[in-house]
Design an enzyme around this catalytic site. Structure first.
Site, PDB file in Angstrom:
ATOM      1  N   SER A  86      21.250  20.114  20.246  1.00  0.00           N
ATOM      2  CA  SER A  86      22.064  19.666  20.942  1.00  0.00           C
ATOM      3  C   SER A  86      23.129  18.708  20.783  1.00  0.00           C
ATOM      4  O   SER A  86      24.210  18.508  21.802  1.00  0.00           O
ATOM      5  CB  SER A  86      20.957  18.087  20.955  1.00  0.00           C
ATOM      6  OG  SER A  86      19.862  17.995  20.787  1.00  0.00           O
ATOM      7  N   GLU A 113      16.189  28.762  22.448  1.00  0.00           N
ATOM      8  CA  GLU A 113      15.377  29.068  21.489  1.00  0.00           C
ATOM      9  C   GLU A 113      15.360  30.527  21.315  1.00  0.00           C
ATOM     10  O   GLU A 113      14.472  30.649  21.175  1.00  0.00           O
ATOM     11  CB  GLU A 113      14.021  28.665  22.879  1.00  0.00           C
ATOM     12  CG  GLU A 113      14.320  26.892  23.250  1.00  0.00           C
ATOM     13  CD  GLU A 113      13.556  26.773  24.398  1.00  0.00           C
ATOM     14  OE1 GLU A 113      12.982  27.605  25.354  1.00  0.00           O
ATOM     15  OE2 GLU A 113      13.152  25.970  24.809  1.00  0.00           O
ATOM     16  N   HIS A 136      12.347  26.394  14.326  1.00  0.00           N
ATOM     17  CA  HIS A 136      12.834  27.409  14.991  1.00  0.00           C
ATOM     18  C   HIS A 136      13.046  29.435  14.166  1.00  0.00           C
ATOM     19  O   HIS A 136      12.588  28.746  12.991  1.00  0.00           O
ATOM     20  CB  HIS A 136      14.141  26.910  15.367  1.00  0.00           C
ATOM     21  CG  HIS A 136      14.129  25.609  16.849  1.00  0.00           C
ATOM     22  ND1 HIS A 136      15.111  26.203  17.839  1.00  0.00           N
ATOM     23  CD2 HIS A 136      13.633  25.279  16.917  1.00  0.00           C
ATOM     24  CE1 HIS A 136      14.795  25.273  18.099  1.00  0.00           C
ATOM     25  NE2 HIS A 136      14.296  24.602  18.089  1.00  0.00           N
TER      26      HIS A 136
HETATM   27  C1  LIG Z   1      16.912  24.945  25.078  1.00  0.00           C
HETATM   28  C2  LIG Z   1      17.008  23.841  24.221  1.00  0.00           C
HETATM   29  N1  LIG Z   1      18.264  23.629  23.594  1.00  0.00           N
HETATM   30  C3  LIG Z   1      18.754  22.356  23.406  1.00  0.00           C
HETATM   31  C4  LIG Z   1      17.993  22.130  21.777  1.00  0.00           C
HETATM   32  C5  LIG Z   1      18.155  21.054  20.826  1.00  0.00           C
HETATM   33  O1  LIG Z   1      18.189  21.845  19.711  1.00  0.00           O
HETATM   34  P1  LIG Z   1      18.327  20.508  18.800  1.00  0.00           P
HETATM   35  O2  LIG Z   1      15.926  20.354  18.443  1.00  0.00           O
HETATM   36  O3  LIG Z   1      18.082  21.893  17.393  1.00  0.00           O
HETATM   37  O4  LIG Z   1      18.735  19.450  18.708  1.00  0.00           O
HETATM   38  C6  LIG Z   1      16.377  22.787  22.241  1.00  0.00           C
HETATM   39  C7  LIG Z   1      15.500  22.169  21.458  1.00  0.00           C
HETATM   40  O5  LIG Z   1      14.583  23.073  20.811  1.00  0.00           O
HETATM   41  C8  LIG Z   1      16.479  23.739  22.922  1.00  0.00           C
HETATM   42  O6  LIG Z   1      15.097  24.464  22.962  1.00  0.00           O
END
Ligand SMILES: Cc1ncc(COP(=O)(O)O)c(C=O)c1O
Length: 386
Positions: free
Chosen positions: A56, A161, A187
């Site tokens: 994120s 993803e 992941h």
């Molecule tokens: C498409 C996508 N973008 C961003 C994120 C955000 O990643 P994080 O959980 O490491 O913040 C995710 C989380 O799985 C995601 O699936």
């Protein structure tokens, strides 16, 4: 038998790498993070990688940096195309930076952009396309790049993803001007929490480093193109040039990333073998719409959408799975337009028919980086009786 949704990917080496960082007494972003960034960039054949504390945050600093780049690729009010199905934090930074979103429906088989709808959505106002390869499955990057090049549109890849997937032999997460990854637990590789941004652009790379670190000049390249170093060391040591955040990773995350990256190819190979087995058992079963691979998926999980024609009740199917100890969940976040948070967005959407079917009829079960053929067979047995 229990069939879990997620599993961890660590062995003894990862635990030892954490202990080594603790013994070193150096926890905040330093040598291990730098080493991991260099290895990560090398692995994917891209010039620069910047690590942050989540996928994120990778999206956040990538969007922010596009506003601070000298020739201003993005400005408030610009139109950006996004798919109807993705994770919330694909979209939130775009909203936070005042962009206008144009949502495009997904293809029910690939779960990525419906390419015909994408073509229809592009106008002279479109500044950027955010391509999300959903759950390991690559977007049709040849067509997307052609659209971008023809119309002078920037490509942003949210590859959070789909680490390790390939399209025409090339890794996803390397097609965009900026490309983001997540290393969250469950992941393809995990640093507990973590994320990275990849780019070939030196200015963007230095912007990422400033934006992730208070907007500070502290870890800028010697020849950074985003500011001119001054002679006064006293002031220079605490000089701020951008309205940044603190989304730095720790050394533990960097050390874990190094160990995990070594295993990525093997992990993806095993995930693909599991997928082969899943597809062997379920292909041709008219009750389900399965995710159809474009290129080489890194198979985050196995999606199943109840075919609307089969008239199955998802509640009953999910109850059956629950009773059998098979964990499951909504596909990514379902259709983003169906979430309360959409009221804060400035957006348009011509059509979301397929995204709504994903939302209402879909679910996914887990895929891991070890052999789970027995779990997949168990799922098959359980679903036989619905
Ligand atoms: C498409 C996508 N973008 C961003 C994120 C955000 O990643 P994080 O959980 O490491 O913040 C995710 C989380 O799985 C995601 O699936």
């Amino acid at each position: 038998m229990k069939y879990e949704l997620t599993s961890h990917t660590w062995g003894d080496e990862e635990i030892e790498s954490i202990q080594d960082v603790i013994k070193s007494g150096r926890f905040t972003m330093n040598g291990k993070v730098k080493e991991f960034e260099e290895e990560f960039a090398r692995h994917f054949g891209v010039k620069y990688a910047a690590m942050v504390n989540s996928g994120s945050s990778a999206n956040l600093i990538a969007v922010a940096s596009l506003f601070y780049k000298k020739e201003k690729p993005l400005e408030r009010g610009d139109e950006v195309i996004v798919p109807c199905v993705s994770w919330a934090t694909t979209y939130h930074p775009l909203q936070q930076y005042g962009l206008k979103l144009k949502f495009v429906d997904v293809d029910l088989k690939t779960l990525n952009f419906d390419m015909e709808e994408l073509r229809k959505a592009v106008t002279r106002k479109t500044k950027m396309i955010v391509a999300v390869s959903i759950l390991g499955n690559p977007c049709k990057f040849d067509e997307i790049i052609e659209i971008c090049e023809k119309n002078g549109i920037l490509l942003f890849e949210d590859n959070c993803e789909s680490m390790g997937a390939r399209f025409n032999g090339r890794y996803t997460g390397t097609f965009g001007f900026v490309n983001t990854f997540s290393t969250f637990y469950s992941h393809h590789i995990s640093t507990m929490e973590g994320g990275l941004v990849l780019t070939d652009d030196k200015e963007m790379y230095n912007l990422f480093k400033a934006v992730r670190n208070h907007g500070w000049v502290r870890d800028q390249d010697e020849d950074s193109p985003i500011f001119k170093r001054q002679a006064d060391d006293f002031f220079e040591a605490y000089r701020f040039i951008l309205p940044g955040y603190n989304v730095r990773p720790t050394e533990i995350q960097g050390a874990l990333g190094l160990k995990q990256l070594d295993k990525l190819d093997k992990f993806v190979e095993i995930r693909r073998e599991n997928a082969l087995h899943f597809r062997k058992l379920f292909t041709g079963d008219e009750r389900f719409i399965l995710q159809q691979e474009t290129g080489e998926s890194s198979w985050f999980c196995f999606t199943m959408i109840l075919n609307p024609e089969a008239k199955l009740d998802r509640k009953k199917v999910l109850l059956k799975l629950k009773e059998a100890g098979i964990e499951h969940r909504i596909i990514t976040g379902g259709c983003f337009l169906r979430h309360d948070v959409i009221k804060y967005y400035d957006y348009v959407c011509a059509k979301s028919t397929n995204a709504d079917i994903v939302h209402d009829n879909g679910f996914f079960v887990g895929n891991f980086s070890y052999d789970i053929k027995d779990k997949i067979e168990y799922l098959h047995e359980v679903l036989k009786t619905i």
